[in-house]
Design a protein around this motif. Structure first.
Motif, mmCIF file in Angstrom:
data_model
loop_
_atom_site.group_PDB
_atom_site.id
_atom_site.type_symbol
_atom_site.label_atom_id
_atom_site.label_comp_id
_atom_site.label_asym_id
_atom_site.label_seq_id
_atom_site.Cartn_x
_atom_site.Cartn_y
_atom_site.Cartn_z
ATOM 1 N N ASP A 219 0.810 -1.225 0.000
ATOM 2 C CA ASP A 219 0.000 0.000 0.000
ATOM 3 C C ASP A 219 0.842 1.274 0.000
ATOM 4 O OD1 ASP A 219 -2.163 -1.690 0.124
ATOM 5 O OD2 ASP A 219 -2.663 -1.257 2.219
ATOM 6 N N THR A 226 1.896 12.286 2.186
ATOM 7 C CA THR A 226 0.886 13.315 2.431
ATOM 8 C C THR A 226 0.370 13.195 3.861
ATOM 9 O OG1 THR A 226 -0.880 11.841 1.706
ATOM 10 C CG2 THR A 226 0.170 13.203 0.018
ATOM 11 N N ASP A 227 -0.453 14.172 4.266
ATOM 12 C CA ASP A 227 -1.072 14.097 5.591
ATOM 13 C C ASP A 227 -1.923 12.828 5.708
ATOM 14 O OD1 ASP A 227 0.102 16.464 6.277
ATOM 15 O OD2 ASP A 227 -1.688 17.686 5.963
ATOM 16 N N ALA A 228 -2.593 12.487 4.620
ATOM 17 C CA ALA A 228 -3.438 11.289 4.639
ATOM 18 C C ALA A 228 -2.600 10.024 4.828
ATOM 19 C CB ALA A 228 -4.246 11.196 3.348
ATOM 20 N N LEU A 229 -1.437 9.960 4.180
ATOM 21 C CA LEU A 229 -0.562 8.791 4.328
ATOM 22 C C LEU A 229 -0.034 8.702 5.752
ATOM 23 C CD1 LEU A 229 0.905 6.458 2.748
ATOM 24 C CD2 LEU A 229 2.861 8.007 2.665
ATOM 25 N N ALA A 231 -1.410 9.859 8.451
ATOM 26 C CA ALA A 231 -2.519 9.451 9.316
ATOM 27 C C ALA A 231 -2.803 7.964 9.173
ATOM 28 C CB ALA A 231 -3.768 10.272 8.979
ATOM 29 N N ASP A 232 -2.708 7.461 7.958
ATOM 30 C CA ASP A 232 -2.964 6.045 7.707
ATOM 31 C C ASP A 232 -1.934 5.176 8.428
ATOM 32 O OD1 ASP A 232 -4.064 3.691 6.310
ATOM 33 O OD2 ASP A 232 -2.191 3.751 5.197
ATOM 34 N N THR A 233 -0.655 5.538 8.333
ATOM 35 C CA THR A 233 0.372 4.725 8.988
ATOM 36 C C THR A 233 0.255 4.796 10.508
ATOM 37 O OG1 THR A 233 1.979 6.556 8.818
ATOM 38 C CG2 THR A 233 1.990 4.898 7.058
ATOM 39 N N GLU A 235 -2.527 5.164 12.146
ATOM 40 C CA GLU A 235 -3.677 4.332 12.502
ATOM 41 C C GLU A 235 -3.302 2.855 12.458
ATOM 42 O OE1 GLU A 235 -8.314 3.490 11.108
ATOM 43 O OE2 GLU A 235 -7.043 4.861 9.954
#
Length: 263
Positions: A219, A226-229, A231-233, A235
């Motif tokens: 993934d 990015t901020d989303a990446l 945050a995903d890691t 989590e």
């Protein structure tokens, strides 16, 4: 436990499943039967809780010569729709192995051509005997390595793929190691022991963590930071820390004992 198919064999012992291509008389070239059997067996192993790691191996002098030429000759008479369906079944087989939640190690004991390189590329770790020759030979036959390309390009990189897709040159295990297509090149006499050492490391780790680590690489590789990446890691690690095996792993380390998955 041992199960036998018409184009491969399956052995399962101590948490390790070994899938062995077993058409040495045609250099383990694949046809519609072997494609179907590989798809079926990897889907089943991925859902088998007793399996901790999978080895993909082969009988004979070659690992895999790609597509069976007799089968390809039959396909020449197929309609466009039939050819598309055939290509789709090969694509599903490759994706099934690539997305298998269990770690897959390729033990490459012999030469590996064309679609056989796709089989190696969809594995997580590939070890090759140092005498092995590789070749993306499709353009010599007026074809292109289309179905295997997403995995082969990931494994060897754009520049190497551009060279070997276009030239169909043979390259050896040392070059395969240099460009990252295989993880290790070893003498043929030590191939089995090297693969066994890697498998031992895999089955010693938390099964859940290995599964999630495999998914993590798939993934995250190539994704922009990015901020989303981020945050995903964050989590992902939070969820793993709170998981049963995550808690057990930390606790067993602190208590200086084996974790439950090794008991």
């Amino acid at each position: 436990m041992m199960s036998t198919y018409s184009t491969l064999t399956l052995q399962h012992a101590a948490g390790v499943a070994t899938v062995t291509l077993n058409r040495p008389e045609v250099r383990n070239a694949f046809n519609e039967t072997s494609i179907a059997e590989l798809t079926t067996v990897f889907a089943a192993l991925g859902n088998d809780d007793t399996v901790r790691a999978i080895v993909l191996a082969a009988e004979g002098v070659a690992f895999c010569a790609g597509a069976d030429l007799n089968w390809m000759q039959q396909m020449a008479a197929y309609s466009d729709a039939e050819n598309l369906a055939d290509a789709g079944r090969l694509a599903i087989m490759l994706r099934t192995i690539y997305l298998c939640p269990k770690p897959v190690v390729a033990s490459v004991q012999g030469d590996c051509y064309a679609g056989g390189m796709g089989l190696v590329a969809v594995c997580d770790i590939a070890v090759a005997a140092d005498h092995v020759q590789f070749c993306l030979s499709e353009v010599k036959l007026g074809l292109i390595p289309a179905t295997i390309s997403p995995y082969v390009i990931k494994a060897m990189g754009d520049n190497a793929a551009r060279r070997y897709f276009l030239t169909a040159e043979r390259f050896d295990a040392a070059d395969a190691l240099r460009i990252g297509f295989v993880a290790q090149s070893v003498p043929a006499t030590t191939l089995d022991a090297t693969v066994a050492g890697i498998v031992k490391a895999l089955v010693s780790a938390s099964p859940d963590a290995v599964r999630e680590a495999k998914r993590l690489v798939r993934d995250i590789a190539g994704a922009p930071i990015t901020d989303a990446l981020i945050a995903d890691t964050a989590e992902r690690i939070a969820l793993v820390r709170a998981s049963t095996q995550g808690r057990e792993g930390v606790q067993s380390f602190l208590e200086k004992r084996k974790p439950a998955w090794l008991a």
